[in-house]
Design a protein around this motif. Structure first.
Motif, mmCIF file in Angstrom:
data_model
loop_
_atom_site.group_PDB
_atom_site.id
_atom_site.type_symbol
_atom_site.label_atom_id
_atom_site.label_comp_id
_atom_site.label_asym_id
_atom_site.label_seq_id
_atom_site.Cartn_x
_atom_site.Cartn_y
_atom_site.Cartn_z
ATOM 1 N N LEU A 210 -44.606 8.406 28.532
ATOM 2 C CA LEU A 210 -43.644 8.157 29.604
ATOM 3 C C LEU A 210 -43.138 9.463 30.200
ATOM 4 O O LEU A 210 -42.901 9.549 31.412
ATOM 5 C CB LEU A 210 -42.479 7.322 29.076
ATOM 6 N N ASP A 211 -42.980 10.491 29.377
ATOM 7 C CA ASP A 211 -42.568 11.795 29.903
ATOM 8 C C ASP A 211 -43.623 12.350 30.853
ATOM 9 O O ASP A 211 -43.291 12.934 31.904
ATOM 10 C CB ASP A 211 -42.329 12.772 28.760
ATOM 11 N N LEU A 232 -50.863 2.969 33.981
ATOM 12 C CA LEU A 232 -51.360 2.703 32.632
ATOM 13 C C LEU A 232 -52.798 2.212 32.719
ATOM 14 O O LEU A 232 -53.203 1.627 33.729
ATOM 15 C CB LEU A 232 -50.509 1.643 31.940
ATOM 16 N N VAL A 233 -53.556 2.440 31.660
ATOM 17 C CA VAL A 233 -54.890 1.847 31.612
ATOM 18 C C VAL A 233 -54.769 0.327 31.648
ATOM 19 O O VAL A 233 -55.480 -0.359 32.382
ATOM 20 C CB VAL A 233 -55.648 2.267 30.341
ATOM 21 N N GLY A 234 -53.838 -0.204 30.859
ATOM 22 C CA GLY A 234 -53.699 -1.653 30.769
ATOM 23 C C GLY A 234 -54.597 -2.216 29.694
ATOM 24 O O GLY A 234 -54.803 -1.608 28.644
ATOM 25 N N ALA A 244 -42.970 -1.836 28.695
ATOM 26 C CA ALA A 244 -41.612 -2.031 29.193
ATOM 27 C C ALA A 244 -41.025 -0.724 29.726
ATOM 28 O O ALA A 244 -40.341 -0.713 30.755
ATOM 29 C CB ALA A 244 -40.723 -2.595 28.089
ATOM 30 N N GLY A 245 -41.315 0.374 29.052
ATOM 31 C CA GLY A 245 -40.802 1.664 29.497
ATOM 32 C C GLY A 245 -41.383 2.098 30.825
ATOM 33 O O GLY A 245 -40.688 2.691 31.664
ATOM 34 N N ALA A 246 -42.672 1.803 31.040
ATOM 35 C CA ALA A 246 -43.306 2.159 32.310
ATOM 36 C C ALA A 246 -42.690 1.379 33.463
ATOM 37 O O ALA A 246 -42.439 1.930 34.547
ATOM 38 C CB ALA A 246 -44.809 1.895 32.225
ATOM 39 N N ARG A 251 -39.066 1.295 38.261
ATOM 40 C CA ARG A 251 -37.886 0.758 38.946
ATOM 41 C C ARG A 251 -36.820 1.847 39.137
ATOM 42 O O ARG A 251 -36.220 1.964 40.210
ATOM 43 C CB ARG A 251 -37.317 -0.415 38.154
ATOM 44 N N ASP A 252 -36.566 2.624 38.100
ATOM 45 C CA ASP A 252 -35.531 3.651 38.176
ATOM 46 C C ASP A 252 -35.838 4.703 39.234
ATOM 47 O O ASP A 252 -34.937 5.205 39.908
ATOM 48 C CB ASP A 252 -35.356 4.333 36.817
ATOM 49 N N ARG A 253 -37.121 5.061 39.368
ATOM 50 C CA ARG A 253 -37.514 6.130 40.288
ATOM 51 C C ARG A 253 -37.853 5.608 41.686
ATOM 52 O O ARG A 253 -38.181 6.402 42.571
ATOM 53 C CB ARG A 253 -38.712 6.889 39.722
ATOM 54 N N GLY A 254 -37.855 4.296 41.881
ATOM 55 C CA GLY A 254 -38.305 3.757 43.156
ATOM 56 C C GLY A 254 -39.781 3.985 43.385
ATOM 57 O O GLY A 254 -40.248 4.066 44.525
#
Length: 498
Positions: A210-211, A232-234, A244-246, A251-254
């Motif tokens: 995530l970082d 993500l590869v998925g 969930a983190g992705a 959402r947080d970054r738009g």
């Protein structure tokens, strides 16, 4: 959109004292800059062609022109009117041509396969194209290979009229991919694949992945010509924590998020075994679905999954050529036409160079609606008009860029394509949507602008030395295949005859 009411307007000079050049066409012919103050005089007129605006009324201007100021469209209207309004403006002659918005490719692998074009066999058992080929190729890629591969993909895309591409995920060197996209002049999104399954190359703990994704979005913020996507590869290669983190990061970054899901029946089997839920329903339980998410493929869905995608406004990138080449069952399981009919958000993609084998989005659009008609045994189903929507404004909406691209309207980016309509496939001239989708293909693309900048002129990329690119790609491919150790073979004997 019901194209039965398609408006075809002949763009002619109005009589003295008359209103807009075309009755009811003021929103097209005006020079309002919806993005705030900007140039009030064009630097270029793309003049004399039949302009397929893809505006809300889907107007087609016969003998129209597009006025380009800086990066954006200043006005769209009659050629004679715009010439009179801004005399002496330099022109790009589009006589005997069709002018469309730039096409949108919502799922393209710019690394991995392009340097191994037509080398991955088309008769492999399920999974072998990934395990035996894709993984070794990506592992053997040097940073320079990623950039060269993306440059090659960009040239092919632009020459087929594709002005926006969404990177399906590179592995290790997204900055080199971004550099290539800037060099060739294409618009789009880039992503560095993230996964946290133990033992996989480039994998790491969810927090570390995530970082990396956050750093990419920071370096290429939403709205940039090349913007970072949470990628993500998925499949089954992400923990619930990472999934969930992705979604939360996007959402947080738009920002936008994309991942692969259910191109074949393997994902449903895997998710049911691991989670007790089908893939889309498991994502829904984690609050991953939503308008920020673009799912690549989504072929094998059941009724509940279809309802979940519709309810959450989750978008889908549909890549029909890949499913046919890989035998993944789209004619048996695909429900993309149903999603579209019910208001779902669908874009088109060409996938990898050894899956769809072509960046020609017009061929993809024709196949998408042709399959829909045939699978439903319904010739009244989606046709050329809907196909062109998927390739332009519909695709732009599905990737979250419809406010910027997808139609030729004042204030939007001047991403446009000039199609040479003098060839036999255009003779005699008929319905423009049918001719673009059923008759023509990317070979008709003559000129391309991205953000007002000419990037293809007379069928060649302006910013790239194409002969030098071919030479470099051939050399890099030979070295890459040797390093990867993939099993090269041909079904026919190939002999040197010189």
């Amino acid at each position: 959109m019901d194209w039965a009411h398609l408006i075809v307007l002949r763009a002619t000079m109005p009589a003295a004292g008359a209103g807009p050049s075309v009755p009811g066409h003021g929103d097209c012919a005006g020079e309002t800059n919806v993005n705030g103050p900007g140039p009030t005089r064009p630097e270029l007129l793309v003049a004399g062609g039949d302009v397929v605006t893809m505006n809300p009324r889907r107007e087609v201007l016969l003998g129209g022109a597009v006025a380009v100021a800086g990066e954006r469209v200043l006005a769209v209207g009659a050629t004679s009117e715009l010439r009179a309004r801004w005399p002496g403006t330099p022109e790009l002659d589009a006589s005997d041509c069709v002018v469309t918005p730039g096409l949108v490719n919502a799922h393209l692998h710019q690394t991995g396969d392009p340097l191994a074009r037509a080398r991955i066999p088309d008769d492999l058992p399920p999974g072998a194209s990934v395990d035996t080929w894709a993984v070794p190729l990506h592992a053997a890629h040097l940073p320079a290979d990623d950039e060269l591969s993306a440059l090659l993909a960009g040239v092919e895309s632009l020459r087929n009229g594709v002005t926006t591409v969404i990177e399906a995920g590179t592995v290790a060197h997204p900055e080199r991919v971004a550099a290539a996209m800037h060099e060739v002049g294409i618009r789009g999104g880039i992503g560095a694949w993230g996964w946290d399954v133990p033992g996989a190359p480039f994998a790491g703990p969810a927090g570390e992945v995530l970082d990396r994704l956050a750093a990419l979005v920071t370096a290429h913020p939403p709205g940039s010509r090349v913007e970072g996507w949470v990628t993500l590869v998925g499949h089954g290669l992400a923990s619930d924590e990472l999934l969930a983190g992705a979604a939360e990061l996007a959402r947080d970054r738009g920002a936008r998020m994309t991942m692969h899901l259910s191109p074949s029946g393997a994902d449903p089997e895997d998710y049911l075994r691991r989670t007790g839920r089908r893939p889309a329903l498991h994502l829904a339980s984690l609050d991953v679905l939503g308008p920020h998410l673009l799912l690549a493929h989504a072929v094998w869905l059941d009724d509940a999954e279809v309802e979940a995608l519709l309810a959450t406004r989750t978008a889908v990138a549909y890549c029909p050529w890949a499913y046919l080449r890989l035998g993944q069952g789209v004619t048996r399981a695909g429900r993309h036409a149903e999603l579209l009919r019910r208001g779902g958000r669908i874009a088109l993609g060409t996938d990898a160079a050894n899956a769809a084998d072509s960046a020609d989005l017009l061929r993809t659009a024709a196949l998408a609606v042709g399959l829909a008609k045939d699978m439903a045994l319904d010739p009244t189903g989606p046709g050329a008009a809907e196909a062109l929507e998927l390739a332009t404004i519909g695709g732009a909406e599905a990737i979250g860029m419809a406010d910027r691209i997808g139609s030729l309207e004042p204030g939007k980016y001047a991403d446009l394509v000039v199609h040479d309509a003098t060839g036999p496939q255009w003779t005699p001239r008929g319905d423009v949507a049918q001719q673009l989708v059923w008759s023509a293909d990317g070979r008709s693309v003559r000129d391309v602008l991205v953000g007002g900048r000419i990037v293809v002129r007379d069928h060649a990329c302006v910013e790239v030395d194409e002969p030098a690119l071919r030479t470099a790609a051939a050399r890099a491919a030979e070295a890459l295949l040797a390093r990867a150790g993939v099993p090269l073979r041909s079904r026919w004997p190939t002999l040197r005859a010189y």
